[in-house]
Scaffold this motif. Structure first.
Motif, PDB file in Angstrom:
ATOM      1  N   ARG A  69      44.238  29.507  43.046  1.00  7.75           N
ATOM      2  CA  ARG A  69      43.897  28.209  43.633  1.00  7.75           C
ATOM      3  C   ARG A  69      44.550  28.133  45.001  1.00  7.75           C
ATOM      4  O   ARG A  69      45.741  28.419  45.143  1.00  7.75           O
ATOM      5  CB  ARG A  69      44.440  27.055  42.780  1.00  7.75           C
ATOM      6  N   GLY A  70      43.757  27.764  45.999  1.00 11.66           N
ATOM      7  CA  GLY A  70      44.338  27.595  47.320  1.00 11.66           C
ATOM      8  C   GLY A  70      43.497  28.198  48.415  1.00 11.66           C
ATOM      9  O   GLY A  70      42.267  28.182  48.360  1.00 11.66           O
ATOM     10  N   LYS A  71      44.192  28.751  49.417  1.00 12.05           N
ATOM     11  CA  LYS A  71      43.541  29.327  50.581  1.00 12.05           C
ATOM     12  C   LYS A  71      43.830  30.823  50.614  1.00 12.05           C
ATOM     13  O   LYS A  71      44.978  31.240  50.500  1.00 12.05           O
ATOM     14  CB  LYS A  71      44.059  28.662  51.851  1.00 12.05           C
ATOM     15  N   THR A  82      36.863  37.303  33.686  1.00 11.22           N
ATOM     16  CA  THR A  82      37.750  36.230  33.226  1.00 11.22           C
ATOM     17  C   THR A  82      38.416  35.500  34.392  1.00 11.22           C
ATOM     18  O   THR A  82      39.198  34.588  34.179  1.00 11.22           O
ATOM     19  CB  THR A  82      38.851  36.787  32.303  1.00 11.22           C
ATOM     20  N   GLY A  83      38.104  35.894  35.618  1.00  5.22           N
ATOM     21  CA  GLY A  83      38.769  35.344  36.795  1.00  5.22           C
ATOM     22  C   GLY A  83      38.173  34.046  37.293  1.00  5.22           C
ATOM     23  O   GLY A  83      36.976  33.794  37.167  1.00  5.22           O
ATOM     24  N   VAL A  84      39.045  33.216  37.891  1.00  9.35           N
ATOM     25  CA  VAL A  84      38.639  31.952  38.495  1.00  9.35           C
ATOM     26  C   VAL A  84      39.289  31.850  39.870  1.00  9.35           C
ATOM     27  O   VAL A  84      40.509  31.979  39.991  1.00  9.35           O
ATOM     28  CB  VAL A  84      39.073  30.735  37.645  1.00  9.35           C
ATOM     29  N   VAL A  85      38.486  31.645  40.893  1.00 11.85           N
ATOM     30  CA  VAL A  85      38.990  31.409  42.244  1.00 11.85           C
ATOM     31  C   VAL A  85      38.507  30.035  42.663  1.00 11.85           C
ATOM     32  O   VAL A  85      37.310  29.765  42.679  1.00 11.85           O
ATOM     33  CB  VAL A  85      38.502  32.491  43.236  1.00 11.85           C
ATOM     34  N   ASP A  86      39.464  29.159  42.996  1.00  6.69           N
ATOM     35  CA  ASP A  86      39.164  27.783  43.358  1.00  6.69           C
ATOM     36  C   ASP A  86      39.818  27.498  44.700  1.00  6.69           C
ATOM     37  O   ASP A  86      41.034  27.370  44.773  1.00  6.69           O
ATOM     38  CB  ASP A  86      39.705  26.844  42.279  1.00  6.69           C
ATOM     39  N   GLY A  87      39.011  27.459  45.766  1.00  5.39           N
ATOM     40  CA  GLY A  87      39.597  27.167  47.062  1.00  5.39           C
ATOM     41  C   GLY A  87      38.767  27.681  48.209  1.00  5.39           C
ATOM     42  O   GLY A  87      37.560  27.878  48.093  1.00  5.39           O
ATOM     43  N   GLU A  88      39.447  27.922  49.318  1.00  7.07           N
ATOM     44  CA  GLU A  88      38.812  28.380  50.540  1.00  7.07           C
ATOM     45  C   GLU A  88      39.141  29.852  50.745  1.00  7.07           C
ATOM     46  O   GLU A  88      40.300  30.246  50.708  1.00  7.07           O
ATOM     47  CB  GLU A  88      39.314  27.556  51.710  1.00  7.07           C
ATOM     48  N   VAL A  89      38.100  30.650  50.969  1.00  2.38           N
ATOM     49  CA  VAL A  89      38.266  32.096  51.047  1.00  2.38           C
ATOM     50  C   VAL A  89      37.689  32.622  52.350  1.00  2.38           C
ATOM     51  O   VAL A  89      36.534  32.352  52.672  1.00  2.38           O
ATOM     52  CB  VAL A  89      37.563  32.787  49.856  1.00  2.38           C
ATOM     53  N   SER A  93      34.445  41.121  52.181  1.00  4.79           N
ATOM     54  CA  SER A  93      33.679  41.587  51.026  1.00  4.79           C
ATOM     55  C   SER A  93      34.089  40.805  49.788  1.00  4.79           C
ATOM     56  O   SER A  93      35.275  40.587  49.550  1.00  4.79           O
ATOM     57  CB  SER A  93      33.947  43.078  50.828  1.00  4.79           C
ATOM     58  N   MET A  94      33.086  40.390  48.992  1.00  3.13           N
ATOM     59  CA  MET A  94      33.375  39.634  47.770  1.00  3.13           C
ATOM     60  C   MET A  94      32.493  40.159  46.646  1.00  3.13           C
ATOM     61  O   MET A  94      31.304  40.380  46.837  1.00  3.13           O
ATOM     62  CB  MET A  94      33.093  38.150  47.996  1.00  3.13           C
ATOM     63  N   GLU A  95      33.113  40.356  45.475  1.00  4.24           N
ATOM     64  CA  GLU A  95      32.379  40.822  44.298  1.00  4.24           C
ATOM     65  C   GLU A  95      32.768  39.935  43.126  1.00  4.24           C
ATOM     66  O   GLU A  95      33.952  39.759  42.840  1.00  4.24           O
ATOM     67  CB  GLU A  95      32.739  42.278  44.011  1.00  4.24           C
ATOM     68  N   ILE A  96      31.757  39.379  42.443  1.00  5.95           N
ATOM     69  CA  ILE A  96      32.001  38.514  41.293  1.00  5.95           C
ATOM     70  C   ILE A  96      31.250  39.097  40.100  1.00  5.95           C
ATOM     71  O   ILE A  96      30.037  39.231  40.137  1.00  5.95           O
ATOM     72  CB  ILE A  96      31.523  37.073  41.548  1.00  5.95           C
ATOM     73  N   PHE A 102      33.673  31.256  40.961  1.00  4.83           N
ATOM     74  CA  PHE A 102      34.111  30.960  42.322  1.00  4.83           C
ATOM     75  C   PHE A 102      33.745  29.522  42.612  1.00  4.83           C
ATOM     76  O   PHE A 102      32.578  29.145  42.567  1.00  4.83           O
ATOM     77  CB  PHE A 102      33.453  31.894  43.332  1.00  4.83           C
ATOM     78  N   ILE A 103      34.764  28.699  42.885  1.00  6.49           N
ATOM     79  CA  ILE A 103      34.579  27.287  43.172  1.00  6.49           C
ATOM     80  C   ILE A 103      35.185  27.054  44.550  1.00  6.49           C
ATOM     81  O   ILE A 103      36.387  27.238  44.725  1.00  6.49           O
ATOM     82  CB  ILE A 103      35.298  26.396  42.136  1.00  6.49           C
TER      83      ILE A 103
END
Length: 138
Positions: A69-71, A82-89, A93-96, A102-103
């Motif tokens: 959570r965060g920046k 099982t991962g959760v990313v909540d914030g500004e990214v 490169s991004m892989e989900i 991803f929130i």
């Protein structure tokens, strides 16, 4: 047969451990506990399934099986099932993976992040002050 040689070792934050404040990692880090605050790393960070990072993170690569959570500012972000990313990214490169969450907001280039708190947001977007005017008829 052999993986690339790693220098500097590994930093391990064990489950049940809580770190708060500014942290700096020069080697790879494995987080199974909780880390809060401003984190700088010149290497890769992995958040294990029960791990949590809450704050501002700068690293080369982030692999999330737990919660972030965060920046975030990194070259590569990998969110497992099982991962959760909540914030500004901000990442190149991004892989989900299926099941990963991803929130938030993603930008490709490094830009100034939005304010972190609601107080900062109110200061950043202040409405123009409207002064009371008196109407007169002539």
């Amino acid at each position: 047969m052999f993986n690339r040689k790693r220098s500097g070792g590994l930093t391990y934050i064990a489950q049940g451990t809580k770190l708060t404040g500014e942290s700096e990692f020069s080697a790879e880090a494995l987080v199974s506990g909780e880390v809060y605050g401003d984190i700088q790393s010149t290497s890769n960070i992995t958040i294990e399934q029960d791990g949590l990072i809450d704050g501002v993170l700068n690293c080369q690569e982030l692999r999330v099986s737990g919660t972030f959570r965060g920046k975030l500012n990194c070259n590569k972000l990998n969110i497992t099932s099982t991962g959760v990313v909540d914030g500004e990214v901000a990442c190149q490169s991004m892989e989900i993976f299926e099941g990963g969450q991803f929130i938030g907001m993603r930008v490709r280039d490094e830009i100034a992040f939005l304010p972190a708190s609601s107080v900062d947001k109110q200061e950043a977007v202040k409405p123009a002050q409207i002064e009371d005017a008196q109407l007169s008829t002539s």
